[in-house]
Write a protein that holds these residues in place. Sequence first.
Motif, PDB file in Angstrom:
ATOM      1  N   SER B  15      -1.929 -13.072   2.348  1.00  0.00           N
ATOM      2  CA  SER B  15      -1.764 -12.424   3.992  1.00  0.00           C
ATOM      3  C   SER B  15      -0.962 -11.291   4.357  1.00  0.00           C
ATOM      4  O   SER B  15       0.584 -12.200   4.248  1.00  0.00           O
ATOM      5  CB  SER B  15      -2.741 -13.797   4.408  1.00  0.00           C
ATOM      6  N   PRO B  16      -1.459 -11.148   5.710  1.00  0.00           N
ATOM      7  CA  PRO B  16      -0.464 -10.410   5.889  1.00  0.00           C
ATOM      8  C   PRO B  16       0.440 -11.986   7.050  1.00  0.00           C
ATOM      9  O   PRO B  16       1.814 -11.413   6.756  1.00  0.00           O
ATOM     10  CB  PRO B  16      -1.317  -9.880   7.840  1.00  0.00           C
ATOM     11  N   PHE B  66       9.085  -6.251   6.492  1.00  0.00           N
ATOM     12  CA  PHE B  66       7.566  -5.527   6.146  1.00  0.00           C
ATOM     13  C   PHE B  66       6.960  -5.084   6.421  1.00  0.00           C
ATOM     14  O   PHE B  66       5.909  -4.675   5.341  1.00  0.00           O
ATOM     15  CB  PHE B  66       6.531  -6.963   7.844  1.00  0.00           C
ATOM     16  N   ALA B  67       7.427  -3.538   6.326  1.00  0.00           N
ATOM     17  CA  ALA B  67       6.811  -2.228   5.612  1.00  0.00           C
ATOM     18  C   ALA B  67       6.519  -2.371   4.557  1.00  0.00           C
ATOM     19  O   ALA B  67       5.586  -2.152   3.708  1.00  0.00           O
ATOM     20  CB  ALA B  67       7.208  -1.390   7.191  1.00  0.00           C
ATOM     21  N   THR B  68       8.011  -2.935   3.732  1.00  0.00           N
ATOM     22  CA  THR B  68       7.649  -2.663   1.720  1.00  0.00           C
ATOM     23  C   THR B  68       7.337  -3.836   1.848  1.00  0.00           C
ATOM     24  O   THR B  68       5.918  -3.043   1.054  1.00  0.00           O
ATOM     25  CB  THR B  68       9.618  -3.237   1.888  1.00  0.00           C
ATOM     26  N   ALA B  70       4.107  -4.792   2.881  1.00  0.00           N
ATOM     27  CA  ALA B  70       2.414  -4.606   3.977  1.00  0.00           C
ATOM     28  C   ALA B  70       2.172  -3.465   2.353  1.00  0.00           C
ATOM     29  O   ALA B  70       1.279  -3.640   1.812  1.00  0.00           O
ATOM     30  CB  ALA B  70       2.740  -4.161   4.756  1.00  0.00           C
ATOM     31  N   ALA B  71       3.017  -2.181   2.255  1.00  0.00           N
ATOM     32  CA  ALA B  71       2.657  -1.293   1.526  1.00  0.00           C
ATOM     33  C   ALA B  71       2.425  -2.062   0.084  1.00  0.00           C
ATOM     34  O   ALA B  71       2.073  -1.605  -0.332  1.00  0.00           O
ATOM     35  CB  ALA B  71       3.814  -0.288   1.507  1.00  0.00           C
ATOM     36  N   ALA B  72       3.329  -3.208   0.047  1.00  0.00           N
ATOM     37  CA  ALA B  72       3.326  -3.227  -1.826  1.00  0.00           C
ATOM     38  C   ALA B  72       1.950  -4.186  -1.443  1.00  0.00           C
ATOM     39  O   ALA B  72       1.056  -3.916  -2.910  1.00  0.00           O
ATOM     40  CB  ALA B  72       4.507  -4.699  -2.112  1.00  0.00           C
ATOM     41  N   ASN B  73       1.543  -4.666  -0.104  1.00  0.00           N
ATOM     42  CA  ASN B  73      -0.472  -5.986  -0.598  1.00  0.00           C
ATOM     43  C   ASN B  73      -1.361  -4.578  -0.214  1.00  0.00           C
ATOM     44  O   ASN B  73      -2.134  -5.930   0.062  1.00  0.00           O
ATOM     45  CB  ASN B  73      -0.289  -6.159   0.021  1.00  0.00           C
ATOM     46  N   ASN B  74      -0.521  -3.142  -0.588  1.00  0.00           N
ATOM     47  CA  ASN B  74      -1.848  -2.350   0.361  1.00  0.00           C
ATOM     48  C   ASN B  74      -2.359  -2.512   0.977  1.00  0.00           C
ATOM     49  O   ASN B  74      -3.791  -2.599   1.553  1.00  0.00           O
ATOM     50  CB  ASN B  74      -3.448  -2.002  -0.886  1.00  0.00           C
ATOM     51  N   TYR B  75      -1.731  -3.396   2.164  1.00  0.00           N
ATOM     52  CA  TYR B  75      -2.147  -3.572   3.931  1.00  0.00           C
ATOM     53  C   TYR B  75      -2.898  -4.643   3.433  1.00  0.00           C
ATOM     54  O   TYR B  75      -3.645  -5.173   4.749  1.00  0.00           O
ATOM     55  CB  TYR B  75      -2.378  -1.835   4.625  1.00  0.00           C
ATOM     56  N   ARG B  77      -5.798  -4.773   2.676  1.00  0.00           N
ATOM     57  CA  ARG B  77      -7.361  -4.011   3.479  1.00  0.00           C
ATOM     58  C   ARG B  77      -8.460  -4.949   2.490  1.00  0.00           C
ATOM     59  O   ARG B  77      -9.689  -4.830   2.959  1.00  0.00           O
ATOM     60  CB  ARG B  77      -7.361  -2.888   2.950  1.00  0.00           C
TER      61      ARG B  77
END
Lengths: 78, 78, 78, 78, 78, 78
Positions: B15-16, B66-68, B70-75, B77
């Motif tokens: 999760s985020p 976190f930006a990295t 989040a991208a790794a986790n496809n945000y 979605r």
Amino acid sequence: MTTTLVPGNTLITASPEEGRQLAIKMARLVIKATQPDDNVRNELRDVYAHDARALIDVGHVVAIEFATIAAANNYWRG
Amino acid sequence: MTTTLVPGNTLITASPEEGRQLAIKMARLVIKATQPDDNVRNELRDVYAHDARALIDVGHVVAIEFATIAAANNYWRG
Amino acid sequence: MTTTLVPGNTLITASPEEGRQLAIKMARLVIKATQPDDNVRNELRDVYAHDARALIDVGHVVAIEFATIAAANNYWRG
Amino acid sequence: MTTTLVPGNTLITASPEEGRQLAIKMARLVIKATQPDDNVRNELRDVYAHDARALIDVGHVVAIEFATIAAANNYWRG
Amino acid sequence: MTTTLVPGNTLITASPEEGRQLAIKMARLVIKATQPDDNVRNELRDVYAHDARALIDVGHVVAIEFATIAAANNYWRG
Amino acid sequence: MTTTLVPGNTLITASPEEGRQLAIKMARLVIKATQPDDNVRNELRDVYAHDARALIDVGHVVAIEFATIAAANNYWRG
């Protein structure tokens, strides 16, 4: 410029852990290329290792290098 | 270098919220790898925890980590 | 660590305006996790709210958090 | 929080020029949300408008906001 | 706000060299929009042109502007 | 502006190592375009080469330039 800047000449690593190690090395090697004198670098290292904001700045640079390495490795999604 | 840099050796989280926790840990572990002495780090921590701009800098580094993630986790979605 | 870091545990928001509000909250919550003492944070807040460069730094961190949130939402292109 | 953070509640603009104007506005509105007192902000504005490094920092934040807006608009490739 | 912020109102350039020139111009024009007084800007320019860290900061902002312009041009891959 | 900003006028390089060298050169050339006086730059170089935080800042800018170059080269994935 004789300092190697990218060990192994590749951004591809086997795992996030190794990618992180590469990020730290790449960040250090740019410093070495800019200040090649080992004695000066060692003195400065002692300075920033005891300066809270400088240490945070080191972490900042590593975070940016890692972002590039992580993208190169498709985030090791497997 | 014996400090683990990426706990679990993966950027994938459920999760985020967990991604954010990982970002904070990864930021701290680079500091630990750069300054391995626990006593020095604890003293410095006391410094930056009472310095407005240093705290903002900490937030800055976490935002980049976190930006990295989040991208790794496809945000996340879903 | 008991501070919630991502309110609602999602990066998805209904609009850019709400995404921006989330970016501000997420930036603040990292500060809170790093300095959990409300009194200290309030004092520091008074410092940076009257310091031009610290305020610009706050804007900087929010901009980075927002970049991630905007990407997560496909820029709300609709 | 009653400050509008994203004028028009969209990142989509007709041109790069308007995207750049939006970036400047969004950067300023975060400052306003953090320091809502107009008098304090005006005093601080006078400070950073005469401080070389603060002005460069302002440019830095605008560059990051613009990166997000430009991506949202597919770089206005037409 | 009457300062033009994006010369030619496009991010598309014929080459990396021109993209880099645009990045420098865009960085300067935000400073101009923030501090429109030519005399003040000239004085500040003299300051940062003789300050190592300010010059590095200028390079930092240009690097970020260029990242956006390079993406807009698909890196001029041809 | 007569300083060449992108040597070879391309972001494409044969390897990560060469990409890193280009990142360092591009970062330096922006400084040169901003402060064209060789004597002043040499004096400032001596300053930042002995200043821990300035050296870290140099590494920061190179990291950002490299991120763009690496993306341009699809991370040299081969």
